[in-house]
Design an enzyme around this catalytic site. Sequence first.
Site, PDB file in Angstrom:
ATOM      1  N   TYR A 141       0.346  -1.176  -0.165  1.00  0.00           N
ATOM      2  CA  TYR A 141      -0.156  -0.022  -0.145  1.00  0.00           C
ATOM      3  C   TYR A 141       0.262   1.218   0.023  1.00  0.00           C
ATOM      4  O   TYR A 141       0.423   2.667  -0.363  1.00  0.00           O
ATOM      5  CB  TYR A 141      -1.170   0.410   1.293  1.00  0.00           C
ATOM      6  N   HIS A 188      -9.226   1.151  -5.587  1.00  0.00           N
ATOM      7  CA  HIS A 188      -7.908   0.029  -4.242  1.00  0.00           C
ATOM      8  C   HIS A 188      -6.635   0.537  -5.191  1.00  0.00           C
ATOM      9  O   HIS A 188      -6.452   0.737  -6.420  1.00  0.00           O
ATOM     10  CB  HIS A 188      -8.468  -1.573  -4.873  1.00  0.00           C
TER      11      HIS A 188
HETATM   12  C1  DHK Z   1      -7.433  -2.151   0.190  1.00  0.00           C
HETATM   13  C2  DHK Z   1      -8.011  -3.950   1.790  1.00  0.00           C
HETATM   14  O1  DHK Z   1      -8.054  -2.900   2.713  1.00  0.00           O
HETATM   15  C3  DHK Z   1      -7.633  -4.543   1.150  1.00  0.00           C
HETATM   16  O2  DHK Z   1      -8.520  -6.052   1.483  1.00  0.00           O
HETATM   17  C4  DHK Z   1      -8.060  -4.380  -0.951  1.00  0.00           C
HETATM   18  C5  DHK Z   1      -7.703  -2.416  -1.236  1.00  0.00           C
HETATM   19  C6  DHK Z   1      -7.623  -4.119  -1.332  1.00  0.00           C
HETATM   20  C7  DHK Z   1      -6.725  -1.505  -1.562  1.00  0.00           C
HETATM   21  O3  DHK Z   1      -6.418  -2.129  -2.592  1.00  0.00           O
HETATM   22  O4  DHK Z   1      -6.967  -0.207  -1.266  1.00  0.00           O
HETATM   23  O5  DHK Z   1      -8.526  -5.495  -0.934  1.00  0.00           O
END
Ligand code: DHK
Length: 144
Positions: A24, A99
């Site tokens: 992330y 996402h």
């Molecule tokens: C964020 C999450 O918390 C995951 O559960 C998803 C998503 C993906 C993201 O890529 O922002 O699958």
Amino acid sequence: MTKQIYVLNGPNLNRLGKREPEIYGTTTLAEIEAACRKAAGRVPLEFRQSNAESQLVDWIHEAIDGGAGIIINPAGLSFTSVPIMDALKMFDGPVFELHISNIHRRDAVYQHSLVSKAATAVIAGLGADGYATAVEAMVRRLKI
Ligand code: DHK
């Protein structure tokens, strides 16, 4: 009064910056909010996050009554929440599902989003930058 763009964030996204940075990134949710407000310019924007499914449904209902467009990262609820999908189906304006990661190249549990059925468009894999990109596209789409 110009209707607002709603940017809604689901569970665990309040931990961005520290949460699995290899997936992330290190941008915090506060930094993402600042980027969204910059991208929106004069367009009013509501930016919210909750770990509770019911709260997200309530905010979608609020947007149904007073919003122009919805940008939503339902996070893990993307793959489980029929209530969020159903609520989004009641919204007349554009819905952009977002996402940070490319869910389609992740584990199978992340690959089938229920929310996509109610989405005008899906943005995945652009990292935190995807948010500002989504806001810019929404402002163009709404011609405001
Ligand atoms: C964020 C999450 O918390 C995951 O559960 C998803 C998503 C993906 C993201 O890529 O922002 O699958």
